[in-house]
Design a protein around this motif. Structure first.
Motif, PDB file in Angstrom:
ATOM      1  N   ARG A   1       0.820  -1.200   0.059  1.00 27.25           N
ATOM      2  CA  ARG A   1      -0.032   0.104   0.008  1.00 27.25           C
ATOM      3  C   ARG A   1       0.739   1.372   0.100  1.00 27.25           C
ATOM      4  O   ARG A   1       0.559   2.427   0.194  1.00 27.25           O
ATOM      5  CB  ARG A   1      -1.043  -0.084   1.289  1.00 27.25           C
ATOM      6  N   MET A   2       2.200   1.054  -0.097  1.00 28.93           N
ATOM      7  CA  MET A   2       2.976   2.251  -0.016  1.00 28.93           C
ATOM      8  C   MET A   2       3.511   2.634  -1.427  1.00 28.93           C
ATOM      9  O   MET A   2       3.365   1.715  -2.426  1.00 28.93           O
ATOM     10  CB  MET A   2       4.212   2.051   0.742  1.00 28.93           C
ATOM     11  N   PRO A   3       3.617   3.896  -1.870  1.00 31.65           N
ATOM     12  CA  PRO A   3       4.116   4.469  -3.077  1.00 31.65           C
ATOM     13  C   PRO A   3       5.607   3.561  -3.353  1.00 31.65           C
ATOM     14  O   PRO A   3       6.538   3.337  -2.302  1.00 31.65           O
ATOM     15  CB  PRO A   3       4.478   5.938  -3.181  1.00 31.65           C
ATOM     16  N   PRO A   4       5.932   3.456  -4.603  1.00 31.15           N
ATOM     17  CA  PRO A   4       7.364   2.530  -4.771  1.00 31.15           C
ATOM     18  C   PRO A   4       8.546   3.248  -3.989  1.00 31.15           C
ATOM     19  O   PRO A   4       9.416   2.533  -3.514  1.00 31.15           O
ATOM     20  CB  PRO A   4       7.563   2.488  -6.381  1.00 31.15           C
ATOM     21  N   GLU A   5       8.448   4.801  -4.269  1.00 30.92           N
ATOM     22  CA  GLU A   5       9.762   5.377  -3.684  1.00 30.92           C
ATOM     23  C   GLU A   5      10.083   5.042  -2.271  1.00 30.92           C
ATOM     24  O   GLU A   5      11.006   5.346  -1.609  1.00 30.92           O
ATOM     25  CB  GLU A   5       9.754   6.784  -4.010  1.00 30.92           C
TER      26      GLU A   5
END
Lengths: 264, 410, 212
Positions: C159-163
């Motif tokens: 659920r986190m952005p890739p960065e």
């Protein structure tokens, strides 16, 4: 499209042998055999790789792109300007803010590192990516024997002339760091002769599928699609690499122990 | 004309621009043109094509496996026979799993035939089967090979290794990657290799019981190509039959038997174009005698290079000069010959005639050692002669003779 | 006369076989070829039966050879993105592994683990295989083991952005003991469905860094 085809036919006619003592008959012959020129395009390497990015979509929103088209090789200054203009249109359609340059000036500016020379803080780059396009001819064939046979058989046996070209693409970030480079190679064969022209026309009409037809319009469409597709994909890949490097260095400048390749 | 043929710098520049123009025109077109939507074929057609490609790459994949095993033979990974589990064979993405099964069989067959590789394929159900391992921390469902806990249960002293083989189509290359992993919880990779083969390279089709390296196989191939160099010496036995004259009162020319020999030369090792010059003799006592010189140019029509494995068919054009004498050669004379003329001529010197002929025919070559040819021959000088009929007529030229030959090349 | 004319028309096709679209080659088939122009000398070495070597005293005409090979997989049989990645797999992987090894020589003595993040599982497995081979061929210690995360970690990370996700996963590998001080993880990542290149990230001692 019809106008372009006519232009190409007249150019083909101009290439006919210029008979000094019979100029008028030569012109008449040229006009008569103008349709006998058939251009065929074959991508050799890289030009026909699969393209995933859609050149009609907004792939480069908020991206500042500089397109540099130095004259030389296959293109004159005027042709380089046309090239730059069309490529900038391609990327503007995809959402980028594009500036163009017909010389190496942008690359030369990037090659200088003001921090190293003056010790001043690094100025923010004026562009995110720089796309440099150079064209060159790698091979040219004009077989005299085929012209002898062509003339000797009243153009039933065609004369072949062939040119292999390379479109070199270099993409750097605003600081001059090399992100991507490629050489798109293809060749264009011009066949002159009534036999080949008529044979192709007949095959187009009765045998070939629509996508296999050999016509001047198809050459335009195919070269256009290949070049635009590959340029879009290469710049998109470079943009992704640039973003990754931006993430890797929080101050926004890519750094690497590997020396950055500079523009010549 | 000279202006055009001269390769002056000005002309070259002009031609360069001429070629660049379509590119510029392409760029003048709207960028919208670049977006040509990909036309996806129907699923059934795609599957058919996938099967076709799989068939085409299968032999090359076998070749790569053979090359891998040759490497193990010449430079074994293990000093002694070592149990190895064939843990995974993967084939090019999109080409289905049927090919994987065929490859597994081939790997097993080649390894069984070559024990000097020290790779001993063994069965390890615990390694290859999907197992459920449960402990206080978690329940893991995986292949035994992928679960360190399962491998720990196997023990570290089994000496077992896992062999993974992957084959992938990368542009014009078929690439085989192989690695050997020791089956301990740390799963260290002890050996790996990447081998590639171009699509333009024909499969070597090595016998699994007598594996050779690709370099040795290429040497054999070149030796086979160069076995007799560009020159061969054909010895040819042929017979020419002549069409009976349409006038029933005429005398039919008897079939002529010729024995010929000379030199045949291929333009390249591919022998797509060959030419030959032969001299011949014909001798039937009390009937006729003859001498001839013949030249032919042949073009291979069943491919661009001669084949080492199947017959080659050549189309040839040729010409001959022959001189014949003896009682049976009287019909070669220009005038109409009747039985009375023949009887009268027996009292004097036997007739002697010199002729020029043109031939067109086909030559079937078996391994460039034996040839079977058939041809039609015309005698232009006797085109209007009433002593001959014609088998066929092309471009107004009557072909009066039909010949068959058998050739042995040395 | 008609036969002569037809013969003249087809004469070039008999003596001049060309991979460009024309009488004997369709445009579609021509586009499946990858071609390269090489000198006559190189061609005669590579194709001894087909190309004659240059004459010792030079040639009357400049000779060169256009060598074409057909792509194994025809257009349309695989997804364009998969085809673009797989057709240049060796070059892509060599580039990424060399950047990892060259940029971090201090990790040369560690055991390298490899993980690929690509939407298609079969392609992901190919990427991983090729990367491991490339690392072994550079003389590094490589393991077939893959670091693991708990189900809870995976739930949070996805659920986190890739960065943020990649650095967080790296920290978790270190924290849960899946990776130790003797390990280094090379991750091969595809970040956008529109790109035809791959990126490399390095996880060592719980620290994540993008390499390329």
């Amino acid at each position: 499209m019809a106008a372009r085809a006519l232009l190409l036919r007249l150019r083909c006619a101009r290439l006919l042998p210029r008979l000094r003592c019979a100029r008028l008959p030569a012109i008449a012959l040229g006009l008569f055999t103008a349709p006998g020129c058939v251009h065929v395009y074959q991508p050799l390497s890289s030009l026909h790789r699969p393209v995933v990015v859609d050149p009609q979509a907004a792939n480069f929103q908020d991206l500042r792109l500089s397109v540099v088209c130095p004259p030389g090789g296959l293109v004159s200054r005027g042709e380089a300007e046309v090239l730059c203009e069309r490529v900038s249109k391609l990327f503007e359609n995809q959402g980028a803010t594009v500036t163009t340059s017909g010389s190496d000036r942008i690359g030369e500016d990037l090659a200088e590192d003001p921090e190293q020379e003056t010790g001043d803080p690094v100025a923010a780059p004026t562009t995110d990516l720089v796309l440099e396009l150079r064209s060159r001819e790698t091979h040219f064939t004009n077989d005299p024997l085929s012209w002898v046979l062509c003339v000797g058989t009243a153009t039933l046996v065609p004369a072949y002339t062939e040119s292999t070209f390379a479109q070199d693409v270099i993409i750097r970030d605003g600081t001059g760091f090399l992100l991507a480079s490629d050489s798109l190679q293809g060749r264009i064969i011009r066949t002159f002769g009534f036999g080949t022209w008529a044979g192709n026309k007949v095959l187009d009409l009765v045998w070939r599928k629509k996508e296999d037809e050999l016509s001047t319009a198809q050459v335009y469409a195919e070269v256009s699609a290949d070049l635009y597709g590959q340029l879009s994909q290469l710049v998109f890949n470079a943009k992704m690499r640039w973003q990754i490097l931006e993430e890797a260095t929080p101050n926004g400048r890519a750094t690497s122990p590997v020396p950055a390749e500079r523009a010549p | 004309m000279k202006m055009w043929l001269a390769d002056s710098p000005a002309r070259r520049t002009s031609c360069r621009l001429q070629f660049w123009l379509p590119l510029l025109f392409a760029l003048w077109a709207s960028p919208v043109r670049a977006a040509s939507p990909v036309q996806l074929a129907q699923e059934a057609e795609l599957n058919r094509l996938r099967g076709e490609v799989a068939n085409q790459v299968q032999l090359s994949a076998y070749d790569l496996v053979d090359e891998l095993v040759v490497g193990w033979k010449t430079d074994p990974v293990f000093d002694e026979a070592t149990p190895v589990v064939l843990a995974g064979v993967t084939v090019p993405v999109g080409l289905g799993t049927g090919m994987a099964a065929l490859l597994e069989n081939h790997i097993a067959a080649v390894l069984a035939e070559n024990p000097s590789t020290h790779v001993q394929l063994v069965h390890c159900p615990t390694c290859t089967a999907v197992v459920v391992h449960s402990d206080a921390e978690a329940t893991v469902v995986s292949r035994g090979i992928d679960d360190p806990a399962v491998l720990a249960q196997l023990g570290t002293d089994t000496g077992k290794h896992a062999l993974f083989i992957d084959i992938e189509a990368e542009g014009t290359w078929l690439v085989l990657r192989a690695r050997l992993t020791r089956l301990t919880p740390d799963l260290p990779i002890v050996w790996s290799r990447t081998i590639a083969s171009s699509t333009s390279t024909p499969a070597l089709l090595r016998a699994s019981s007598d594996l050779k390296s690709a370099a040795d196989a290429r040497e054999d191939y070149l030796a086979a190509l160069h076995d007799r160099g560009p020159l061969t010496i054909p010895v040819r036995l042929g017979v020419r039959a002549y069409a009976a004259p349409t006038d029933s009162s005429g005398v039919t020319v008897p079939p002529f038997i010729w024995l010929q020999t000379g030199v045949e030369m291929g333009a390249t090792d591919a022998r797509a174009w060959t030419s030959s010059v032969l001299v011949g003799i014909s001798f039937i006592p009390q009937a006729y005698q003859g001498l001839m010189a013949q030249a032919r140019v042949s073009r291979l029509v069943t491919g661009r290079t001669r084949s080492l494995s199947r017959p080659d068919l050549y189309l040839f054009l040729g010409g001959a000069i022959m001189t014949v004498w003896g009682p049976a050669t009287a019909p070669f004379q220009a005038d109409l010959l009747t039985a009375d003329d023949l009887i009268t001529s027996l009292d004097g010197d036997p007739p002697r005639t010199t002729l020029g002929t043109l031939q067109i025919g086909l030559d079937l070559r078996l391994g460039n050692r034996i040839g079977l040819s058939t041809f039609f021959e015309t005698i232009p000088d006797r085109n209007q002669s009433e002593n001959f009929g014609t088998y066929t007529r092309i471009l107004g030229l009557g072909f009066q003779s039909f010949g068959t030959e058998v050739t042995f090349c040395f | 006369m008609i036969i002569v004319i037809l013969g003249l028309l087809f004469l070039p096709t008999l003596i001049h076989k060309d991979p460009a679209p024309g009488m004997t080659m369709s445009r579609t088939r021509s586009r499946t070829l990858e071609c390269e122009r090489i000198t006559a000398e190189v061609a005669s070495q590579r194709y001894p039966g087909k190309v004659q070597p240059s004459r010792p005293r030079g040639e009357y005409l400049e000779r060169s050879a256009l060598v074409c090979a057909e792509r194994l997989v025809r257009p349309g049989l695989r997804e364009d993105r998969d085809e673009a990645i797989l057709s240049s797999l060796q070059a892509l992987v060599a580039d990424l592994t060399s950047s990892a090894v060259d940029l971090h020589p201090e990790l040369a003595s560690r055991t390298w683990l490899v993980e690929a993040f690509y939407p298609s599982a079969p392609v992901s497995a190919k990427l991983s295989f090729a990367t491991k081979n490339a690392l072994v061929e550079r003389g590094l210690l490589v393991s077939d083991r893959t670091p693991t995360l708990s189900a809870g970690d995976v739930d949070v990370l996805t659920r986190m952005p890739p960065e943020q996700a990649y650095p967080a996963a790296c920290r978790r590998y270190n924290d849960n003991g899946s990776m130790g001080a003797e390990h280094a993880l090379l991750a091969i990542v595809s970040r956008d469905p529109r790109e035809t290149i791959l990126h490399a990230g390095l996880c060592a001692d719980g620290q994540w860094s993008w390499l390329k």
